[in-house]
Design a protein around this motif. Structure first.
Motif, mmCIF file in Angstrom:
data_model
loop_
_atom_site.group_PDB
_atom_site.id
_atom_site.type_symbol
_atom_site.label_atom_id
_atom_site.label_comp_id
_atom_site.label_asym_id
_atom_site.label_seq_id
_atom_site.Cartn_x
_atom_site.Cartn_y
_atom_site.Cartn_z
ATOM 1 N N PHE A 132 15.221 19.388 26.333
ATOM 2 C CA PHE A 132 14.215 20.430 25.750
ATOM 3 C C PHE A 132 13.408 19.861 24.820
ATOM 4 N N ASP A 133 12.136 20.292 25.143
ATOM 5 C CA ASP A 133 10.930 19.867 24.303
ATOM 6 C C ASP A 133 10.620 20.869 23.364
ATOM 7 N N SER A 134 10.697 20.303 22.142
ATOM 8 C CA SER A 134 10.442 21.294 20.820
ATOM 9 C C SER A 134 9.081 21.851 20.641
ATOM 10 N N ALA A 135 8.180 20.898 21.116
ATOM 11 C CA ALA A 135 6.787 21.237 21.184
ATOM 12 C C ALA A 135 6.407 22.469 21.942
ATOM 13 N N ASP A 136 6.970 22.554 23.229
ATOM 14 C CA ASP A 136 6.571 23.903 23.849
ATOM 15 C C ASP A 136 7.614 24.820 24.174
ATOM 16 N N GLY A 137 8.976 24.323 23.563
ATOM 17 C CA GLY A 137 10.044 25.293 23.578
ATOM 18 C C GLY A 137 10.668 25.597 24.930
ATOM 19 N N GLU A 138 10.582 24.580 25.705
ATOM 20 C CA GLU A 138 10.991 24.836 27.148
ATOM 21 C C GLU A 138 11.767 23.766 27.736
ATOM 22 N N LEU A 139 12.666 23.944 28.607
ATOM 23 C CA LEU A 139 13.623 23.051 29.168
ATOM 24 C C LEU A 139 12.885 22.405 30.386
ATOM 25 N N HIS A 140 13.179 21.136 30.495
ATOM 26 C CA HIS A 140 12.318 20.347 31.614
ATOM 27 C C HIS A 140 13.457 19.464 32.211
ATOM 28 N N GLY A 141 13.085 19.034 33.340
ATOM 29 C CA GLY A 141 13.957 18.444 34.237
ATOM 30 C C GLY A 141 13.235 17.529 35.046
#
Length: 171
Positions: A132-141
């Protein structure tokens, strides 16, 4: 009943059912390397859980640093980046595995159906990292090199995201 069916009935994750079985919270035995859950014991556990707390209204899963940490994430901050890595992402899959002491897979099942050990290894290798990247608020994989006949990388990813959403909503 198998752990996947028990998890669905109890509205918890498969990992929780396995944990309950290991700790003796529900009656379960291992047969051919897989947990067999006692139906009456599970029903009793569900009834106890219902008595302990009133039903919570359905809550929308909100991705945040706090919720990701609450479901077992590890925070990493460096050079202005703030991420929470979900290293236990495989726990959000309907994948059951037993391993030898060496770490090799000795038995595997996907959604309660026994699968080849190699397919389980490919499922686990289909995703390399989840964060989870707090900069964009999205979950990444980041996809790994494996792709199973059981489920595509995209299907595995969607299942992991759905599992994370469910875990957050259950907080």
């Amino acid at each position: 009943m198998n752990t996947t069916t028990a998890a669905t009935e109890a509205n918890v994750t498969v990992a929780t059912i396995r944990d309950w079985a290991r700790r003796g919270i529900i009656a379960a035995t291992k047969a051919a390397g897989r947990w067999v859950i006692d139906t009456a014991s599970l029903a009793h556990r569900i009834a106890i859980g219902a008595m302990k707390r009133p039903a919570k209204p359905a809550r929308k899963a909100t991705f945040s640093v706090e919720t990701m940490l609450a479901i077992g994430g590890s925070r990493w901050q460096k050079n202005g980046m703030d991420r929470v890595y979900i290293n236990n992402w495989a726990n959000f899959l309907p994948l059951e595995i037993d391993q030898y002491k060496t770490g090799n897979i000795s038995w595997a099942a996907w959604e309660g159906q026994e699968i080849a050990n190699r397919q389980a290894l490919l499922l686990l290798g289909s995703i390399d990292k989840v964060w989870f990247d707090s900069a964009d608020g999205e979950l990444h994989g980041r996809f790994g090199s494996g792709e199973s006949r059981i489920a595509t990388r995209q299907e595995v990813w969607e299942t992991v995201v759905a599992g994370i959403r469910t875990a957050i909503a259950a907080l």
